[in-house]
Write an enzyme that holds these catalytic residues in place. Structure first.
Site, PDB file in Angstrom:
ATOM      1  N   GLY A 117       0.831  -1.183   0.000  1.00 14.05           N
ATOM      2  CA  GLY A 117       0.000   0.000   0.000  1.00 14.05           C
ATOM      3  C   GLY A 117       0.873   1.244   0.000  1.00 14.05           C
ATOM      4  N   CYS A 118       0.295   2.368  -0.437  1.00 12.04           N
ATOM      5  CA  CYS A 118       1.077   3.599  -0.530  1.00 12.04           C
ATOM      6  C   CYS A 118       1.485   4.123   0.850  1.00 12.04           C
ATOM      7  CB  CYS A 118       0.307   4.655  -1.310  1.00 12.04           C
ATOM      8  SG  CYS A 118      -1.401   4.914  -0.761  1.00 12.04           S
ATOM      9  N   TYR A 119       0.526   4.237   1.770  1.00  8.95           N
ATOM     10  CA  TYR A 119       0.858   4.704   3.115  1.00  8.95           C
ATOM     11  C   TYR A 119       1.859   3.774   3.824  1.00  8.95           C
ATOM     12  CZ  TYR A 119      -3.233   7.886   2.970  1.00  8.95           C
ATOM     13  OH  TYR A 119      -4.143   8.868   2.674  1.00  8.95           O
TER      14      TYR A 119
END
Length: 303
Positions: A117-119
């Site tokens: 995921g990006c976060y």
């Protein structure tokens, strides 16, 4: 030539991956047209013809596609899943090549890789070197704050911002049960569930992930320079992840790395107050999504 089928290529991540792969030598992209994109038999038949399937689908649909592929037995392709469905699943390799030494080789050998995921990419990049170095205990109470461009929120959020203007800024997932927390916790090396507070701003792409720390609560009462040194040592030789000196004016905006696959890490500190803030900056569509996927594809196919 390596053959690739992007299952779900019409979404934001799928389009980004396709756009990046067009310029990669040695790759042939296979597609289905019209209603055949939703035909399980057609998808299964194409999976049997390719070397790698990239899943850019909602979680349940991604699980169905994995079953289709696995049912092919010896003809099953390798899989890169960009959904959340398999990020903490057994027998899947987490697709953050710089996470620990030797992990790029694990990605290269894997049959099934889960794109991060990006976060979590930003948070894990900041935390994992510190937990591995013993500077941050696994049970330390950690808070992760993050802001992303609206392109990371899916079709409905993109349309709301681009059609109606959208809010200038908003916090979300305030039930404190965001779907990224399990992977963040597992791969950062944490045993205590972190508090994760995501937010979205009225800009298309870009991301900042920040983690505040009271230095006197950490083992050995380290200085900010100790944290920075651990990050520098961990990412030495990396092409995409760099440790950058903090700006003198104490400001940082989220869009500077847009349209790149780079990830920058910084340690801001007030040694008098014994406070520090770790900050990661990345493009949520680059190293946070499509760029990371292409990096993993290159490793998996030996490109």
């Amino acid at each position: 030539m390596a053959t690739i089928f992007i299952d779900g290529e019409a979404g934001t991540t799928g389009l980004g991956i396709r756009e990046r792969l067009v310029s990669v030598p040695g790759v042939v992209l296979k597609s289905l047209s019209g209603d055949r994109r939703k035909d399980p038999a057609a998808r299964r038949d194409l999976m049997a013809e390719v070397d790698l399937v990239v899943l850019c689908l909602p979680d349940d649909a991604a699980k169905e596609s994995v079953k289709l592929a696995c049912d092919l037995g010896d003809r099953a392709p390798r899989i890169l899943d960009a959904s959340t469905a398999h990020r903490v699943a057994p027998n899947w390799v987490y697709g953050f090549p710089e996470m620990v030494p030797g992990h790029a080789e694990a990605v290269a050998k894997a049959r099934q890789v889960a794109n991060p995921g990006c976060y979590p990419t930003g948070a894990i990049a900041l935390l994992r070197p510190l937990t591995d170095a013993g500077l941050l205990p696994p049970d330390h109470p950690v808070t992760v704050n993050a802001v992303s461009g609206y392109s990371g929120g899916g079709k409905a959020m993109i349309e709301a911002h681009e059609r109606d203007g959208g809010p200038a800024f908003e916090l979300y997932a305030l039930g404190l049960a965001h779907k990224h927390v399990p992977e963040l916790m597992k791969y950062a090396g944490l045993k205590r569930r972190p508090i994760f507070v995501p937010s979205v701003g009225h800009f298309r792409q870009g991301m900042l992930v920040s983690i505040p720390l009271h230095l006197d609560t950490l083992p050995g009462r380290p200085r900010a320079a100790d944290l920075s040194a651990a990050l520098v040592e961990h990412y030495a030789g990396s092409d995409l992840v760099s440790v950058v000196a903090p700006e003198a004016d104490g400001k940082l905006e989220p869009e500077a790395l847009n349209d790149t696959d780079r990830l920058e890490l910084r340690v801001y500190a007030n040694e008098v107050a014994r406070h520090a803030v770790l900050v990661a900056r990345l493009d949520n569509l680059g190293k946070g999504a499509s760029g990371a996927a292409v990096q993993n594809i290159r490793l998996m196919l030996g490109l």
